[in-house]
Scaffold this active site. Structure first.
Site, PDB file in Angstrom:
ATOM      1  CG  HIS A 131      -6.358  -5.235   1.711  1.00 45.03           C
ATOM      2  ND1 HIS A 131      -5.783  -6.080   2.632  1.00 45.03           N
ATOM      3  CD2 HIS A 131      -7.522  -4.806   2.251  1.00 45.03           C
ATOM      4  CE1 HIS A 131      -6.567  -6.166   3.702  1.00 45.03           C
ATOM      5  NE2 HIS A 131      -7.637  -5.407   3.498  1.00 45.03           N
TER       6      HIS A 131
ATOM      7  CG  HIS B  52      -1.965  -1.024   1.232  1.00 42.15           C
ATOM      8  ND1 HIS B  52      -2.819  -1.227   0.171  1.00 42.15           N
ATOM      9  CD2 HIS B  52      -2.288  -1.955   2.168  1.00 42.15           C
ATOM     10  CE1 HIS B  52      -3.629  -2.253   0.464  1.00 42.15           C
ATOM     11  NE2 HIS B  52      -3.320  -2.707   1.664  1.00 42.15           N
TER      12      HIS B  52
ATOM     13  CG  ASP C 255      -2.650  -8.211   0.819  1.00 46.14           C
ATOM     14  OD1 ASP C 255      -1.944  -8.436   1.806  1.00 46.14           O
ATOM     15  OD2 ASP C 255      -3.712  -7.533   0.879  1.00 46.14           O
TER      16      ASP C 255
ATOM     17  CG  ASP D  48      -4.704  -9.856   3.365  1.00 48.34           C
ATOM     18  OD1 ASP D  48      -4.437 -10.346   2.244  1.00 48.34           O
ATOM     19  OD2 ASP D  48      -4.453  -8.671   3.666  1.00 48.34           O
TER      20      ASP D  48
HETATM   21  C1  X5A Z   1      -1.078  -5.021   3.981  1.00 49.86           C
HETATM   22  C2  X5A Z   1      -2.535  -5.060   4.311  1.00 49.86           C
HETATM   23  C3  X5A Z   1      -4.465  -3.858   5.021  1.00 49.86           C
HETATM   24  C4  X5A Z   1      -4.868  -2.520   5.489  1.00 49.86           C
HETATM   25  C5  X5A Z   1      -6.305  -2.515   5.949  1.00 49.86           C
HETATM   26  C6  X5A Z   1      -6.657  -1.220   6.586  1.00 49.86           C
HETATM   27  N1  X5A Z   1      -3.074  -3.921   4.670  1.00 49.86           N
HETATM   28  N2  X5A Z   1      -8.003  -1.217   7.056  1.00 49.86           N
HETATM   29  O1  X5A Z   1      -3.146  -6.105   4.270  1.00 49.86           O
HETATM   30 ZN    ZN Z   2      -4.004  -6.998   2.726  1.00 52.93          ZN
END
Ligand code: X5A
Ligand code: ZN
Length: 660
Positions: free
Chosen positions: A200, A158, A198, A291
């Protein structure tokens, strides 16, 4: 004959991955406890916790696989390498964050960032995370190692050029990829594929190589039309890169949150793998967040260790297996440890681990895949073909064929039921038995078999009130109910009744029902979530009786030649969370397995997932229940001993008023 070769004099465990003559692959691992020092400033709990990398490391040791790898020490990133993708200001900020002078300002700085905490260990951990991926990448590109896994934190994908966010400080993978391309041209790495699995979107990585055709960035993530973190349009499939980088950015944005192995593997087989073949990378980086793993508290997806191992295995066909894994997210300690182990076993070319039984992707998965292919086929001709109808119509779960395809609450069907009823003499409106009544079965053959099997029927609507439920077994009618039930062929009462609460959302919808008149009726979302609760009254009945209840709930005749929900169907849903959507338009045509109680499956019947979507969009109305209906639910909860009157009223009120 060469034995499976040795890696740095380390013991080789039992491994059938390599044929004679092929040396054992050298798999690098980097882990350093120092990265555990990055933690929340006041010891508050946070999903991105130091134990994440500890449990992975311990798992690899316990399984005896780290001993078969080349374990490298960590290494701090150099500022000039960080500045290949980050601004000088950002690098200086992260560097200074853990210094004494920043002690008092740290929390304020963190609070101005999106999803970031900082403490005295953050700077060093961030430098080590990025530096370790650089070091591992260098050794893989040089050929000193075949591949490797950097077990690092904080994560990186991110982090943008000038911004820390989403638990990420430096973009570890982007720094390392940029390092190979720009600092080590001597290694001959000209094309890099970055795969980000991931859950995200890898927004930081995407931006850093947006215009760079040397880096093909592929991210598969929950997107939900921009509602999932990091929210917005960046993760959309229309974001394909720009200028010379156009076509070198691929997003696969899931529009719902329960994708599993089948969905990910479909994205692999029909997008990533054909493109990787055309792109022909020299090195692959894997932003390996776990995740999307089953049971992750943030992700909501259900990729198994087996799924991860297959995805990784498929990537190892490219770049001569030169692949660098860097940990990103992943917040269920057990899941990330198991998934990591499965991946390292693939890197070591161990025997493929066993997987769960075959499943098919969701319909929405095919929609997304087709949209991505269409958007990108001008850049990648291998995506140009239409996917075959046969392929995308493989559905899981297998639909069951119901004997009627009408909606129970349509006039004709309800009328049909009432016609049938009118032949009966109904004695008592209070739910007592309808004596002397037998419906002649068209066929009884299936009944004997299903009578031998017990299930828990989990009710959450008016059936929670036992006298009302008994109408479905013994026939009859109760207070408030506007229709008369024929009952089951087998009129024996439930063997047991227990209460349980399930993590599903209860809601009320539809304009009116035959049973209760104007007002919504109860449904529970087939999908579980972490916030909501549905109280359910479980009746232990036979599978034969369950069929008769299911038929009556859906306005079908109970005297059919074949069961609606047979043993094969039970087998299919014999697993928590599994769903069997019937291909008819009835309101309760979806049988969901909620788990087991003493090894007996708990089944409920509710609306389909697509109906949930329609309730959400307003296409089907959300409606409060009629008074008599709500009172029946409350009565069930209270008389069943589940809730006090006040609690039951509040529970129904909440289900009525909380937006879906
Ligand atoms: C690296 C990662 C997730 C951030 C989530 C914030 N970040 N709500 O999995
Ligand atoms: Zn993530």
């Amino acid at each position: 004959m060469a034995m499976a070769g040795e890696s740095s004099g380390k013991k080789i465990g039992d491994c059938d991955g390599k044929v004679a003559g092929n040396r054992q692959r050298k798999v690098g691992l980097i882990y350093d406890e120092t990265m555990c020092k990055h933690d929340t400033p006041d010891g508050e709990d946070h999903p991105e916790c130091p134990d994440r990398i500890r449990v992975i490391w311990e798992k690899l040791q316990l399984a005896g696989v780290s001993q078969r790898c080349v374990v490298l020490g960590s290494s701090k990133a150099e500022d000039k390498h960080l500045q290949l993708v980050h601004t000088k200001d950002h690098v200086n900020l992260v560097k200074s964050i853990s210094t004494k002078q920043k002690d008092y300002r740290r929390n304020r700085i963190a609070s101005q960032l999106n999803s970031i905490y900082l403490n005295g260990g953050s700077s060093e951990a961030a430098y080590l995370a990025a530096g370790s991926v650089v070091k591992l990448a260098e050794k893989v590109a040089e050929g000193e190692l075949d591949c490797g896994f950097a077990i690092v934190r904080p994560p990186g994908h991110h982090a943008e050029a000038d911004e820390a966010m989403g638990f990420c400080l430096f973009n570890n993978v982007a720094v390392a990829a940029s390092f190979l391309l720009n600092e080590r041209p001597d290694l001959g790495v000209k094309k890099i594929l970055i795969v980000d699995w991931d859950v995200h979107h890898g927004n930081g990585t995407q931006k850093m190589f947006w215009k760079d055709p040397r880096v093909l960035f592929f991210s598969v993530h929950r997107h939900e039309y921009g509602g999932f973190y990091p929210a917005g349009d960046d993760g959309d499939y229309n974001m394909v890169g720009e200028g010379p980088g156009e076509g070198f950015n691929i997003n696969v944005p899931w529009d719902q949150g329960r994708c599993g192995d089948a969905d990910y593997l479909a994205a692999w087989d029909h997008i990533l793998i054909p493109v990787a073949r055309e792109f022909n990378p020299d090195v692959i980086f894997l932003s390996a967040g776990f995740d999307a793993a089953i049971n992750d508290p943030l992700g909501g997806c259900c990729v198994t260790p087996y799924g991860y191992s297959v995805m990784l295995k498929k990537l190892m066909e490219f770049a001569q297996g030169k692949i660098v894994l860097a940990l990103e997210g992943g917040y269920n300690l057990d899941s990330i440890a198991k998934s990591s182990l499965a991946c390292v076993q693939v890197l070591l070319e161990d025997k493929q681990i066993q997987g769960p039984p075959e499943a098919y992707p969701f319909e929405s998965t095919w929609r997304v895949i087709q949209a991505v292919r269409k958007r990108l086929c001008t850049y990648w001709p291998s995506l140009a073909d239409e996917l075959s109808w046969k392929l995308i119509n493989q559905k899981t779960p297998t639909p069951i064929i119901l004997i009627s395809s009408s909606d129970s609450e349509t006039e004709d069907d309800a009328q049909g039921l009432l016609d049938q009823m009118s032949k009966l003499s109904i004695e008592n409106p209070q739910g007592t038995l309808l004596e002397n009544h037998q419906v002649e079965p068209a066929s009884t053959s299936w009944r004997a078999d299903l009578a031998k099997v017990d299930v828990w029927y989990a009710s959450f609507g008016s059936n929670m009130w036992k006298p009302r439920f008994l109408c479905y077994i013994q026939g009859g009618q109760v207070d408030g109910l506007k229709k008369v039930c024929v009952g089951s062929m087998d009129k024996s009462p439930p063997k047991e009744t227990v209460w349980e609460t399930f993590p599903h959302r209860l809601f009320f919808g539809r304009e009116s029902s035959v049973g209760w008149g104007v007002g919504g009726v109860a449904f529970t979302n087939p999908l579980a979530n972490l916030i909501d609760q549905t109280h359910m009254c479980l009746y232990r009945i036979t599978l034969e009786q369950f069929n008769d209840v299911l038929s009556q709930e859906n306005g079908l005749n109970v005297d059919s030649d074949s069961p609606v929900f047979d043993l094969a169907a039970l087998q299919l849903v014999d697993n928590k969370g599994s769903i069997l959507e019937a291909p008819l338009n009835s309101w309760y045509g979806n049988v969901v397995c909620l788990g087991k109680e003493r090894d007996i499956p708990i089944l409920t019947m509710t609306c389909t997932l697509s109906a949930v979507e329609k309730f959400k969009s307003g296409e089907i109305p959300i409606r409060p229940p009629a008074k008599a209906y709500a009172n029946t639910l409350i009565r069930g909860l209270v008389e069943g001993g589940r809730l006090s009157k006040e609690e039951a009223e509040a529970y129904i009120d909440k289900a009525v008023s909380k937006p879906l």
